[in-house]
Scaffold this active site. Structure first.
Site, PDB file in Angstrom:
ATOM      1  N   GLY B  41       0.832  -1.208   0.000  1.00  0.00           N
ATOM      2  CA  GLY B  41       0.000   0.000   0.000  1.00  0.00           C
ATOM      3  C   GLY B  41       0.859   1.247   0.000  1.00  0.00           C
ATOM      4  O   GLY B  41       1.874   1.315   0.699  1.00  0.00           O
ATOM      5  N   HIS B 267     -20.167   9.596   6.489  1.00  0.00           N
ATOM      6  CA  HIS B 267     -20.081  11.054   6.350  1.00  0.00           C
ATOM      7  C   HIS B 267     -21.442  11.591   5.921  1.00  0.00           C
ATOM      8  O   HIS B 267     -22.047  11.064   5.002  1.00  0.00           O
ATOM      9  CB  HIS B 267     -19.010  11.396   5.310  1.00  0.00           C
ATOM     10  N   SER B 285     -17.731  18.800   1.243  1.00  0.00           N
ATOM     11  CA  SER B 285     -17.118  19.102   2.536  1.00  0.00           C
ATOM     12  C   SER B 285     -18.117  19.509   3.621  1.00  0.00           C
ATOM     13  O   SER B 285     -19.087  20.216   3.367  1.00  0.00           O
ATOM     14  CB  SER B 285     -16.091  20.220   2.365  1.00  0.00           C
ATOM     15  N   ARG B 331     -21.038  14.650  12.801  1.00  0.00           N
ATOM     16  CA  ARG B 331     -21.258  13.809  11.622  1.00  0.00           C
ATOM     17  C   ARG B 331     -22.249  12.671  11.861  1.00  0.00           C
ATOM     18  O   ARG B 331     -23.157  12.451  11.054  1.00  0.00           O
ATOM     19  CB  ARG B 331     -19.934  13.196  11.164  1.00  0.00           C
ATOM     20  N   HIS B 402     -17.408   6.191   4.597  1.00  0.00           N
ATOM     21  CA  HIS B 402     -16.274   7.075   4.400  1.00  0.00           C
ATOM     22  C   HIS B 402     -14.948   6.542   4.958  1.00  0.00           C
ATOM     23  O   HIS B 402     -13.954   6.478   4.270  1.00  0.00           O
ATOM     24  CB  HIS B 402     -16.618   8.423   5.033  1.00  0.00           C
ATOM     25  N   GLU B 426      -4.742   3.861   8.128  1.00  0.00           N
ATOM     26  CA  GLU B 426      -6.144   3.466   8.322  1.00  0.00           C
ATOM     27  C   GLU B 426      -6.310   1.965   8.490  1.00  0.00           C
ATOM     28  O   GLU B 426      -7.302   1.502   9.048  1.00  0.00           O
ATOM     29  CB  GLU B 426      -6.994   3.967   7.134  1.00  0.00           C
TER      30      GLU B 426
END
Lengths: 251, 639
Positions: B41, B267, B285, B331, B402, B426
């Site tokens: 990755g 999100h 955004s 959120r 997300h 992540e």
């Protein structure tokens, strides 16, 4: 909408390719161009055919993976947009759309619409960096950069390395791409230390890989999805000649 | 049998990392070039790790599925990257950044790791700046900051709306410099199919060359995964289409525990689904909710054009339900509220799965110019995709999958429960608890890659200097390769009638409906059955055209989707087990009278670490108790 497609099909780099005709019904204007190709592929798979290979990933215009020659233009008819940002509302019912891979000697076809753009990374490898190891960086605010200079560097740094500039150029020149990276690092104080070596190494590699020369047609700027300007090519040439004259370390 | 030892150094929080580095073992520079490291990755974590490990002199082999490492999906991060520089003199500090992350994660992350992430954040900004990342500047030439996601300080560094792209290109330039020097070798267009474990230690990977279809063996003294999240489990998400869980999943199957798999951030504001062929959701955004008002019609199934619906017939449901925070609720709350309205039949647009985000009042009050200055590029992006001009009619938005806070369980050294196998960025579970704050993912990725893994991996490799090059002829490689090939052949042999994507869509729908923004016992239990049934159908009826000895994008998808079935089930099992609500994990059974998430610290203040026990066996739950020695557990309050 009903769309007719002429798509370049080529099994691999060793065999010859050809255009194949397809017809696709029920295309909705809200579909993206790549979603239209997804729909075509679904149809082809269900009919026992072979789906069209094309490159894509983020599908929001930032990764630079996608890149198709559509009706004779890199990334198709949209202004400042990548193939994945193009939508079918840009076409009319009954239109014939010709889809080809990037055409450039330095970007050989791998399969169908996928080409090998590793030449770009070869050029970056030659000098597209600032030599600073993790741990050796000075405190960030000890390097002051004029706001306008910083914004100018940002504007060229937005290049996504898609290759549209090469595909648009009749000489398959990579100068817009290379000059964007050289400019970003030459404008910023952090990059000035190595500027002379960088420009010479990158230009030499670009020439070695078979990318063509610039003959000022500005096709690259017209097709760049990120609006990179040809003025950067002038800057690169200036950097290059200055480096040749001034630098002791000619390559 | 692996045991759960988080290896947190003793001593006060602020001294742990210093103490660790003072005591860790080092590898002599001359020995480093004899040690091989595989890195999978090339997002911000992978690229920064590759360059740093190369700089140290290790022999690094880097793998990615893209044609170039610089295309990895960190490139799409928009808002910014946090650091505790306190350039604004507004009271920021390493401790405050740490505290905000612990609280934002709803007290489900490990104090020591989070503190270290905050501690190395400043050096990350120094590093990226030195590499030529064009961060926004003040007129005096110093770096600019902006505020982000509910915190009270301005600590976010940014490059317009393309911070991820700029950070990744910076880290990539470091990587490519090491390729030039010969310390790093690139293997693009490769998918990882298996992790190879020899005598309990990670020693290699089996990959598929995506151009030729060749199955390859690669060996090393240690393996680092930087493979990102699995948000594409929902099919439609803000992630790149080819993002996948396969490398992490193969690690899980070889003995790496999976931490908090059900913690996934939805999100609230992405461009909604526009047609049945849609493959991707694009983020709008969060900052838009500063001026945009969210509403749906008061009447069910009101199909009039938004501009024709009079003021008194609009339901500004966020302002109605959350008068204190209004449109600026967090959120998770915003996402759940949108889903609730749409499920009840009030959604707008052709699909009914969208809500309006209206700038009419803001434009009337501040003028079009002011709105354009703040959000011009986002409005342009929205119009490009939808063909609708948001200056004259409302945007339509809907929540989208997300970011995965869950990931491979790692200890303080970022090592998984397989010795010598690391997970960074992540792909691990460690820094964001049950909810991630904005601009902290780039921060964690770069911190892990530049400053954490180059130290911690040495502590392990110091014990490996006498280990000769690992031979790929070992039986473990043979076995892993056989297993990878068998799986591919099995997939190709199904020769069914349905496309891979059709299964991915159906799996995504199950997960979205039952293990998405809102979860309950009955739904999760049902999901388990549905996933099993779909998985059975997949192996009986999937159609993979072409052969395995060529570039075959359908086969690539088929291998990835097969692994998504596994993680889908694990997510549901984890969500079933965690009977509390926390952060993004909302269990309907655990809510306050006003419908807010209700945490259960007495029973669930732990990390769920799941152990694989075999194809048709239930995974085993291990608990890492979370000890909060520095922070007092409080209720997140938006009232």
């Amino acid at each position: 909408m009903n769309i007719k497609l002429k798509i370049w099909r080529q099994e691999n780099s060793k065999v010859k390719g050809k255009f194949i005709d397809y017809v696709l019904d029920n295309v909705s204007p809200g579909m993206s161009f790549l979603e239209m190709l997804d729909a075509l592929n679904t149809k082809l798979i269900q009919e026992g055919g072979s789906p069209v290979a094309f490159e894509h990933d983020c599908r929001e215009g930032i990764c630079g993976s996608c890149g198709l020659y559509i009706n004779g233009r890199p990334h198709g008819p949209g202004e400042k947009s990548t193939t994945c940002e193009l939508h079918m509302r840009s076409f009319k019912d009954g239109d014939t759309i010709i889809v080809e891979p990037w055409r450039a000697k330095a970007f050989p076809v791998i399969r169908d619409l996928i080409v090998d753009r590793s030449g770009f990374d070869e050029i970056l490898k030659a000098g597209g960096f600032i030599s600073v190891n993790a741990g050796a960086a000075p405190e960030a605010n000890s390097i002051l950069v004029n706001k306008e200079v910083s914004e100018e560097a940002f504007d060229v740094a937005t290049c996504i390395g898609c290759g549209a500039c090469v595909a648009a150029c009749k000489n398959a020149s990579a100068m817009l791409f290379v000059s964007a990276k050289i400019s970003q690092l030459a404008i910023l104080p952090q990059g000035k230390v190595e500027a002379a070596q960088r420009v010479q190494a990158m230009v030499a590699k670009m020439d070695e890989l078979g990318f063509g020369n610039c003959t000022n047609t500005y096709a690259c700027e017209a097709e760049c999805p990120k609006g990179i300007k040809v003025i950067n090519i002038a800057r690169m040439n200036r950097e290059f000649f200055t480096a040749k004259v001034v630098s002791q370390k000619t390559t | 049998m692996a045991t759960l030892n988080s290896k947190i150094p003793e001593g006060p929080l602020s001294e742990k990392w210093t103490k660790y580095r003072a005591e860790m073992k080092l590898v002599n520079p001359a020995n480093k070039s004899k040690l091989d490291i595989i890195l999978v990755g090339t997002g911000l974590a992978g690229s920064s790790a590759a360059s740093s490990l190369g700089e140290l002199g290790y022999n690094v082999k880097v793998f990615c599925y893209q044609d170039s490492p610089r295309r990895a999906h960190s490139v799409a991060a928009q808002g910014g990257i946090n650091a505790a520089k306190n350039y604004r003199n507004d009271g920021d500090s390493v401790y405050r950044l740490f505290y905000d992350m612990i609280k934002g994660g709803d007290y489900r992350s490990r104090e020591a790791n989070v503190y270290r992430a905050a501690e190395v954040s400043n050096a990350t900004i120094d590093q990226l700046t030195a590499q030529g990342v064009p961060f926004a500047r003040e007129y005096g030439g110093t770096l600019d900051n902006r505020s982000f996601g509910g915190v009270q300080v301005s600590r976010t560094f940014y490059s317009k709306g393309q911070t991820g792209q700029q950070c990744l290109l910076g880290a990539f330039s470091g990587l490519i410099r090491q390729v030039n020097k010969g310390t790093v070798k690139m293997y693009p267009r490769r998918d990882v199919l298996e992790i190879v474990v020899v005598d309990g230690k990670a020693r290699g990977i089996i990959t598929r060359n995506l151009v030729t279809g060749e199955i390859e063996r690669h060996s090393a003294h240690a393996v680092v995964l930087a493979t990102g999240g699995y948000g594409t489990i929902y099919y439609l998400s803000t992630l790149a289409l080819n993002s996948n869980v396969s490398a992490a999943w193969s690690a899980f199957k070889k003995g790496a525990f999976f931490g908090n798999p059900s913690f996934i951030q939805i999100h609230p504001s992405s461009i909604p689904v526009l047609n049945e062929y849609q493959a991707k959701l694009t983020l709008m955004s969060e900052s838009l909710r500063n001026d945009g008002r969210v509403w749906v019609p008061k009447e069910k199934g009101d199909h009039r054009h938004a501009n024709e619906i009079p003021e008194e017939e609009r339901d500004y449901y966020l302002e109605r339900r959350y008068p204190a925070y209004g449109n600026l609720v967090p959120r998770d709350v915003g996402s759940r509220a949108a889903k609730e309205r749409c499920d009840a039949g009030y959604g707008v647009g052709e699909t009914g799965l969208a809500v309006n985000l209206d700038f009419k009042d803001a434009i009337a009050k501040q003028g079009k110019k002011a709105i354009e200055n703040k959000y011009g590029n986002l409005f342009e992006m929205y119009e490009k995709i939808t063909g609708i001009n948001p200056y004259v009619e409302p945007m339509r938005i809907y929540p989208a999958g997300h970011y995965t806070m869950g990931g491979l369980w790692v200890d303080y050294e970022l090592m998984t429960t397989i010795t010598g196998l690391y997970a960074i960025g992540e792909s691990n579970f460690s820094d964001h608890g049950a909810n991630r704050l904005g601009a902290s993912s780039l921060m964690q990725c770069a911190g892990d890659g530049y400053f954490v893994i180059p130290n911690t991996i040495g502590n392990y490799l110091a014990g490996e200097i006498r280990t000769a090059k690992i031979q790929t002829s070992l039986p473990e490689f043979e076995e892993a390769e056989k297993s990878a090939k068998a799986r591919i052949e099995k997939l190709m042999a199904v020769k069914g009638t349905k496309t891979v994507t059709s299964f991915h869509k159906r799996l995504g729908k199950i997960m979205w409906d039952f293990c998405g923004m809102s979860r309950n016992e009955a739904g999760l239990t049902k999901a388990l059955t549905l996933i099993d049934e779909l998985n059975d159908e997949y192996w009986k009826d999937v159609k993979v055209p072409g052969s395995n000895n060529e570039l075959n994008q359908e086969l690539e998808k088929a291998i990835r989707v097969a692994d998504f079935f596994g993680i889908a089930k694990l997510m549901v099992i984890d969500a079933l087990n965690r009977k509390e609500s926390c952060g993004a994990h909302f269990r309907e059974e655990s809510q306050t009278e006003t419908g807010e998430a209700k945490r259960d610290d007495a029973n669930f203040a732990y990390v769920s670490a799941w152990e694989y026990k075999g194809e048709n066996q239930s995974p085993i739950l291990h608990k890492e108790e979370l000890k909060f020695e520095n922070v007092e557990l409080k209720i997140r309050d938006y009232k």
